[in-house]
Design an enzyme around this catalytic site. Sequence first.
Site, PDB file in Angstrom:
ATOM      1  N   GLN A   1      -0.055 -12.208   6.711  1.00 12.26           N
ATOM      2  CA  GLN A   1      -1.099 -11.411   7.341  1.00 12.26           C
ATOM      3  C   GLN A   1      -2.389 -12.221   7.434  1.00 12.26           C
ATOM      4  OE1 GLN A   1      -0.029  -7.169   5.437  1.00 12.26           O
ATOM      5  NE2 GLN A   1      -1.523  -7.138   7.087  1.00 12.26           N
TER       6      GLN A   1
ATOM      7  N   GLU B   1      -5.897 -11.588   7.613  1.00 10.50           N
ATOM      8  CA  GLU B   1      -6.798 -10.451   7.389  1.00 10.50           C
ATOM      9  C   GLU B   1      -7.948 -10.812   6.455  1.00 10.50           C
ATOM     10  OE1 GLU B   1      -4.432  -7.291   5.761  1.00 10.50           O
ATOM     11  OE2 GLU B   1      -3.505  -8.569   4.240  1.00 10.50           O
TER      12      GLU B   1
ATOM     13  N   ASP C   1      -8.400  -4.811   7.170  1.00 15.03           N
ATOM     14  CA  ASP C   1      -8.892  -5.801   6.207  1.00 15.03           C
ATOM     15  C   ASP C   1      -9.580  -6.964   6.908  1.00 15.03           C
ATOM     16  OD1 ASP C   1      -8.509  -4.909   3.568  1.00 15.03           O
ATOM     17  OD2 ASP C   1      -6.361  -5.264   3.715  1.00 15.03           O
TER      18      ASP C   1
ATOM     19  N   HIS D   1       0.807  -1.213   0.000  1.00 17.53           N
ATOM     20  CA  HIS D   1       0.000   0.000   0.000  1.00 17.53           C
ATOM     21  C   HIS D   1       0.845   1.270   0.000  1.00 17.53           C
ATOM     22  CE1 HIS D   1      -3.760  -2.094   0.291  1.00 17.53           C
ATOM     23  NE2 HIS D   1      -3.466  -2.645   1.439  1.00 17.53           N
TER      24      HIS D   1
END
Length: 266
Positions: A152, A154, A178, A48
């Site tokens: 992750q 998420e 998320d 990101h």
Amino acid sequence: MLKSNKLKQIFAEGKRPAMGLWQMIPGANVSRILARAGADWIMVDCEHGNVDDAAMHSSVPVIAELGLSPIVRIPDLQPWMVKRALDSGAHGILAPLVRTIEEVENLVAAAKFPPLGRRGFGSPIAMQSFHPIPTFTEYLQQANESLLTMVQIETQEALDLVEQIAPLVDVLFIGPFDLGNNIGHPIIDGKMDPELDEAIAKVLRAGVAAGTKCGIFCTSGEQAKRYADQGFHMISAATDFTALGAVMEGALAAARGVQQEKAATY
């Protein structure tokens, strides 16, 4: 190499959580500022953040030279992204949005040299992030043990499989935003529903049960302290982009003699 990985050393000592900062703005000077702030690790965010391959290669060695662990969040689960991140000298990689056991197994294989995996060997750059600088042979022999593979948690799919994922990796890292979105309980104006709190607790329990470290993304030092008190092992305390904006807003408000409202983060 193992002694050069500060994050892994903190994990091994088990005395305190490893606190980190998130780099989304490209530039070696940004990396220096963050590294000198007193963190244990810096996340170079290629998912990101505004960090491309060249910027990653500039930031990773700077962070390592200042005695911290540079960790790279790759944009996707593609093996070449794992290779580029580790070949830049990263002490570990973080993979977003995993959903299946197969994805995790393929990620680990991409991060490990044979016979444990399928990582290609040949970069002379990776050695520069360790002290003393290892030879090609030493890097080949020590990398599998010295580098960290993190995923992750998420997505709903990863949450459902977290007990099976935990033994496969070094760190389960929670992306609360998320994760909240994917389980139907998004974080709105900073408010976290009890269902999201329970999902986070479930990940921590799975990590502890498997002997796997557990990390979490936080938006403030105060929130980071709360998760440290809960037993998390790896915690981010601030992000460069939002922290920079908050500091500038505060300075301008003070200069104008006006009461500053609480700066927005996430």
